[in-house]
Design an enzyme around this catalytic site. Structure first.
Site, short mmCIF file in Angstrom:
data_model
loop_
_atom_site.label_atom_id
_atom_site.label_comp_id
_atom_site.label_asym_id
_atom_site.label_seq_id
_atom_site.Cartn_x
_atom_site.Cartn_y
_atom_site.Cartn_z
N HIS A 19 0.82 -1.21 0.00
CA HIS A 19 0.00 0.00 0.00
C HIS A 19 0.86 1.27 0.00
CE1 HIS A 19 -3.38 -2.76 1.63
NE2 HIS A 19 -3.36 -2.75 0.33
N HIS A 43 -7.31 -8.13 -8.06
CA HIS A 43 -7.59 -8.94 -6.86
C HIS A 43 -7.88 -7.95 -5.73
CE1 HIS A 43 -5.39 -11.66 -9.47
NE2 HIS A 43 -5.76 -12.68 -8.72
N SER A 101 -6.74 -1.99 -0.80
CA SER A 101 -6.22 -1.28 -1.96
C SER A 101 -7.30 -0.44 -2.67
CB SER A 101 -5.54 -2.26 -2.93
OG SER A 101 -6.33 -3.39 -3.16
N GLU A 119 -12.97 -9.13 -8.04
CA GLU A 119 -12.80 -9.97 -6.86
C GLU A 119 -13.57 -11.27 -7.11
OE1 GLU A 119 -11.02 -10.20 -3.97
OE2 GLU A 119 -12.18 -12.03 -3.65
N ASP A 144 -12.84 -13.49 -12.31
CA ASP A 144 -11.40 -13.74 -12.36
C ASP A 144 -10.67 -12.51 -12.93
OD1 ASP A 144 -8.83 -14.57 -12.86
OD2 ASP A 144 -9.40 -16.42 -13.89
N GLY A 145 -9.95 -11.84 -12.08
CA GLY A 145 -9.26 -10.61 -12.49
C GLY A 145 -8.16 -10.87 -13.51
N ASP A 165 -2.61 -8.40 -7.23
CA ASP A 165 -2.30 -8.80 -5.85
C ASP A 165 -2.92 -10.17 -5.53
OD1 ASP A 165 -1.63 -8.72 -3.16
OD2 ASP A 165 -3.25 -7.36 -2.61
C1 LIG Z 1 -4.19 -10.54 -1.32
S1 LIG Z 1 -5.91 -10.44 -1.42
C2 LIG Z 1 -6.22 -8.84 -2.05
C3 LIG Z 1 -6.07 -7.73 -1.07
C4 LIG Z 1 -6.39 -6.38 -1.65
N1 LIG Z 1 -5.69 -6.15 -2.89
C5 LIG Z 1 -6.03 -5.30 -0.65
O1 LIG Z 1 -4.91 -4.76 -0.74
O2 LIG Z 1 -6.87 -4.96 0.18
C6 LIG Z 1 -6.25 -11.43 -2.82
C7 LIG Z 1 -7.73 -11.45 -3.20
O3 LIG Z 1 -7.87 -12.04 -4.48
C8 LIG Z 1 -9.06 -12.81 -4.52
N2 LIG Z 1 -8.89 -13.73 -5.65
C9 LIG Z 1 -8.28 -14.94 -5.70
N3 LIG Z 1 -8.19 -15.36 -6.97
C10 LIG Z 1 -8.72 -14.39 -7.75
C11 LIG Z 1 -8.89 -14.20 -9.15
N4 LIG Z 1 -8.47 -15.13 -10.03
N5 LIG Z 1 -9.49 -13.07 -9.60
C12 LIG Z 1 -9.91 -12.12 -8.73
N6 LIG Z 1 -9.78 -12.23 -7.39
C13 LIG Z 1 -9.19 -13.34 -6.91
C14 LIG Z 1 -9.14 -13.41 -3.14
O4 LIG Z 1 -10.48 -13.76 -2.83
C15 LIG Z 1 -8.62 -12.26 -2.26
O5 LIG Z 1 -9.68 -11.44 -1.82
#
Ligand SMILES: C[S@@+](CC[C@H](N)C(=O)[O-])C[C@H]1O[C@@H](n2cnc3c(N)ncnc32)[C@H](O)[C@@H]1O
Length: 277
Positions: A19, A43, A101, A119, A144-145, A165
């Site tokens: 961050h 993500h 984020s 997400e 899926d991001g 992320d």
């Molecule tokens: C490390 S966390 C993100 C934290 C966030 N970026 C923050 O800083 O507050 C990873 C997130 O990605 C999500 N996730 C996992 N695989 C994903 C995908 N293929 N596409 C989107 N989100 C995904 C998880 O559910 C989780 O909430």
């Protein structure tokens, strides 16, 4: 497999590094007041975190992260930008909320800017949608991001910060993240990208870092080890493509302080390496 919930880790050392970079990159990008800008988060997580909630208070990872910086009055200026922003979410003067984020980006972006957030987890996607519902700049998609990224690039604004992320819950995240960044940076070569990765004694991490550094792009790599190598995560890193020109100097000015505050004895030294510039 969707067992990962970032709320268990909110405000830890890895969030601090990630961050900090997000704040510094966005503060630079919004300086061109009249230019459109898009923030893309592949993500995104739930948006914000209640540090008193059941998830965050289970292991209190924030105690060895943001909590150690929160009350300091000797922060290097670049680090103070990030800590001040977190303080702004805690008006009562007590650390109880930690911005994710998307919430960090929403604070820094201007009225005409846009946030495109992905997400996958249904509960966190619902929380994120609820968090962003009153902000017309915010678009949330459950999905899926990684897959979505290629389809939305280049953004109409032609200027963007893309945060990638992943949880690295699955081993395939390492190669998927690499492939997503490689193809995104080919499709939208002028975008600023920040890919987070854990420091782990695993061949997947070494391979990821080697291949990231071989990318034919201008980049900055920053790593913050917080404990001696061994079992589990001993720190984290970010690989930034097309870093704002001031970022290297800003990070140089605060990494020694950050490591002194967050790391225990035996941690490897922090690293900052630029290439392609
Ligand atoms: C490390 S966390 C993100 C934290 C966030 N970026 C923050 O800083 O507050 C990873 C997130 O990605 C999500 N996730 C996992 N695989 C994903 C995908 N293929 N596409 C989107 N989100 C995904 C998880 O559910 C989780 O909430």
């Amino acid at each position: 497999m969707l067992s990962y919930r970032h709320a268990f880790h909110a405000g830890n050392h890895a969030d601090v590094l990630k961050h900090l970079v997000e704040v510094l990159a966005l503060q630079y990008l919004v300086q061109k007041e009249d230019k459109p800008l898009c923030y893309i988060d592949t993500h995104a997580g739930p948006g914000t975190y209640d540090l008193r909630g059941a998830f965050a208070s289970k292991n209190r990872e924030f105690d060895s992260g943001i909590e150690r910086l929160w009350r300091r009055n000797d922060l290097p200026p670049a680090l103070a930008h990030y800590v001040d922003l977190v303080r702004g979410f805690n008006a009562a003067g007590e650390l109880s909320q930690y911005p994710g984020s998307p919430a960090i980006a929403a604070r820094i972006l201007h009225a005409g800017h846009r946030l495109q957030l992905f997400e996958l987890h249904p509960d966190d996607a619902a929380k994120l949608a609820h968090w962003g519902e009153r902000d017309r700049r915010v678009n949330v998609q459950q999905g899926d991001g990684f897959a979505a990224l290629k389809a939305i690039l280049p953004p109409p604004e032609k200027r963007a910060l893309v945060m990638i992320d992943p949880p690295y819950e699955m081993k395939t995240d390492y190669t998927t993240a690499l492939g997503a960044l490689q193809s995104a940076s080919r499709k939208f070569a002028t975008g600023v990208y920040a890919l987070w990765y854990p420091l782990l004694d695993r061949k997947e991490v070494a391979m990821l870092v080697r291949k990231l550094e071989a990318m034919p792009v201008k980049s900055l790599l920053v790593e913050l080890p917080v404990r001696a190598e061994g079992d589990g995560m001993h720190g984290s890193g970010l690989f930034v493509v097309n870093p704002p020109w001031v970022l290297q100097q800003q990070l140089e000015s605060c990494m020694p302080y950050l490591q002194a505050m967050l790391a225990s004895a035996g941690a490897l030294p922090w690293r900052l390496r630029s290439s392609g510039g």
